[in-house]
Design an enzyme around this catalytic site. Structure first.
Site, PDB file in Angstrom:
ATOM      1  N   HIS A 189       1.034  -1.196   0.053  1.00 40.84           N
ATOM      2  CA  HIS A 189      -0.186  -0.025  -0.071  1.00 40.84           C
ATOM      3  C   HIS A 189       0.896   1.287  -0.041  1.00 40.84           C
ATOM      4  O   HIS A 189       1.259   1.793   1.080  1.00 40.84           O
ATOM      5  CB  HIS A 189      -0.963   0.082   1.310  1.00 40.84           C
ATOM      6  CG  HIS A 189      -2.054   0.995   1.214  1.00 40.84           C
ATOM      7  ND1 HIS A 189      -2.058   2.204   0.268  1.00 40.84           N
ATOM      8  CD2 HIS A 189      -3.229   0.937   1.883  1.00 40.84           C
ATOM      9  CE1 HIS A 189      -3.400   2.617   0.582  1.00 40.84           C
ATOM     10  NE2 HIS A 189      -3.914   2.104   1.612  1.00 40.84           N
ATOM     11  N   HIS A 192      -2.681   6.882  -0.936  1.00 36.11           N
ATOM     12  CA  HIS A 192      -3.592   7.458   0.109  1.00 36.11           C
ATOM     13  C   HIS A 192      -3.080   8.313   1.214  1.00 36.11           C
ATOM     14  O   HIS A 192      -3.720   8.276   2.209  1.00 36.11           O
ATOM     15  CB  HIS A 192      -4.695   6.551   0.531  1.00 36.11           C
ATOM     16  CG  HIS A 192      -5.513   6.193  -0.747  1.00 36.11           C
ATOM     17  ND1 HIS A 192      -6.096   4.956  -0.957  1.00 36.11           N
ATOM     18  CD2 HIS A 192      -5.471   6.670  -1.941  1.00 36.11           C
ATOM     19  CE1 HIS A 192      -6.563   4.651  -1.979  1.00 36.11           C
ATOM     20  NE2 HIS A 192      -6.424   5.880  -2.658  1.00 36.11           N
ATOM     21  N   TYR A 194      -0.686   7.297   3.355  1.00 43.49           N
ATOM     22  CA  TYR A 194      -0.107   6.505   4.370  1.00 43.49           C
ATOM     23  C   TYR A 194       1.540   6.497   4.445  1.00 43.49           C
ATOM     24  O   TYR A 194       2.008   7.289   3.701  1.00 43.49           O
ATOM     25  CB  TYR A 194      -0.839   5.154   4.495  1.00 43.49           C
ATOM     26  CG  TYR A 194      -2.135   5.269   4.681  1.00 43.49           C
ATOM     27  CD1 TYR A 194      -2.817   5.706   5.775  1.00 43.49           C
ATOM     28  CD2 TYR A 194      -3.226   4.947   3.642  1.00 43.49           C
ATOM     29  CE1 TYR A 194      -4.204   6.017   5.948  1.00 43.49           C
ATOM     30  CE2 TYR A 194      -4.420   4.960   3.719  1.00 43.49           C
ATOM     31  CZ  TYR A 194      -4.897   5.415   4.949  1.00 43.49           C
ATOM     32  OH  TYR A 194      -6.337   5.644   5.190  1.00 43.49           O
TER      33      TYR A 194
END
Ligand code: FMN
Length: 378
Positions: A189, A192, A194
């Site tokens: 990931h 977004h 993070y």
């Protein structure tokens, strides 16, 4: 499938582009409609729950690719309640029946591995410590997706240069655990706002060591994670999600095109399976903004499979595949509300509407596994 066969099938009207097969590395996909990673906050105590068996198996088709919800890699990686983890034995064991159910129906299942960084507060952290990040700048409180609650974030602690390899190692171990749980691969990931984006994005990263400053330095952490994970589980089991154009959680960049392109080109070196990018037009909790074909340069630069996501419907998904702007299209909200989305696309059936209010509630059924299938509706 060879490009020629693809064109032939589409021309003969046998298949819509989204429903043509595609070979992704060693995985034979029967269609190109991917389940996007969707956080659902129903993994009590960070342990995946039995109700996820039904949820994921409902969305499984033979030869379909599913990406599991963002799954935290360590006890410092948490920023939301009841997100699943993959760092303890109990969590790995709890994932197994869920993965088995997807495999039993012939699905291909990747686990999205996640560290939230500063998108957290002390209540989620071990011993109430400060969340970790690339920076010590904190995020302003933000209205949650329900439009009512306000998320509070604690001032983060900037990781020292020496600590960074330890976090890279947490990603590596999480990837190993995901394979141990039976997943076919992992999606890092890197989107977004993070942790990985907190390094990549120029407006967050204010470091002066080799992980800050130039574009190359800001992408170093992301690429070290890619390298470690690819070495651990094999590059043919690794994807990454990137959102250079979004400004979620104050992670903004003054030159997202350059960032996206640099990452797409750099990923080639590690020969990973796929690059999954979020369209610039997508804004959380808002309508699409007009922004045509923003990912094409990255699609062209990356040698592996390309997945596009963000605001896609049937027609523009078909167009994106037909025009070779992407290999696969990931669907979030439409797949959440339509467990049989590929089938509905095939016969152009009406779609269930998603109910935003139940995206993030704790109910193991309502808004989770109770969206009707086509057959039960008519
Ligand atoms: C309820 C919900 C949860 C989400 N959780 C994640 C997540 O865990 N990881 C992630 O990368 N994106 C997440 N997203 C973004 C989606 O994967 C997807 O990119 C986004 O919804 C845009 O696609 P769509 O227009 O098809 O919904 C989430 C979106 C929604 C609506």
């Amino acid at each position: 499938m060879a490009e020629k066969d693809f064109e032939k099938q589409v021309q003969e009207g046998k298949k819509i582009p989204l429903l043509t097969p595609y070979k992704m590395g060693k995985f034979e996909l029967s269609h190109r409609v991917v389940l996007a990673p969707l956080t659902r906050l129903r993994s009590f105590g960070n342990v995946p729950q039995p109700h996820a068996i039904l949820y994921y198996s409902q969305r499984t088709t033979k030869g379909g690719l599913l990406i599991a919800e963002a799954t935290v890699i360590s006890d410092t990686a948490r920023g939301y309640p009841d997100t699943p983890g993959i760092w303890t034995k109990e969590q790995v064991e709890a994932w197994k029946p869920i993965v088995d159910a997807v495999h039993a129906k012939g699905g291909i299942f990747f686990c999205q591995i996640w560290h939230v960084g500063r998108v957290s507060n002390t209540s989620f952290q071990p011993n109430g410590q400060a969340p970790i990040s690339s920076t010590d700048k904190e995020i302003y409180p933000q209205i949650r997706s329900n439009g009512i609650d306000v998320a509070q974030f604690s001032p983060p602690r900037r990781l020292t240069t020496e600590e960074i390899p330890l976090v890279v190692n947490d990603f590596r171990v999480a990837a190993r655990n995901a394979i141990e749980a039976g997943f076919d691969g992992v999606e890092i990931h890197g989107a977004h706002g993070y942790l990985i984006e907190q390094f990549m994005k120029h407006k967050v990263n204010d470091r002066t060591d080799q992980y800050g400053g130039s574009l190359q330095n800001r992408c170093r952490f992301a690429l070290e994670v890619v390298e470690a994970v690819a070495n651990e589980v094999g590059p043919d089991r690794v994807g990454i999600r990137l959102s250079p154009f979004t400004a979620f959680m104050e992670a903004d960049d003054s030159n997202p095109e350059a960032l996206g392109l640099y990452m797409a080109e750099s990923l080639n070196k590690y020969r990973i399976l796929y690059c999954h990018m979020v369209e610039p037009r997508w804004k959380p909790d808002a309508e699409n903004v007009e922004c045509p074909h923003g990912l094409v340069p990255m699609r062209k630069a990356f040698n592996g499979t390309f997945i596009a996501a963000g605001g896609y419907e049937l027609e523009d998904g078909n167009d994106a595949v037909a025009e070779n702007r992407t290999d696969l299209v990931a669907y979030g909200r439409l797949f959440l509300a339509n467990p049989d989305l590929p089938k509905r696309f095939e016969i152009r059936a009406p779609l269930n509407k998603y109910i935003r209010e139940t995206f993030y509630t704790r109910d193991p059924v309502i808004g989770y596994t109770d969206y009707p299938f086509l057959e039960t509706k008519i």
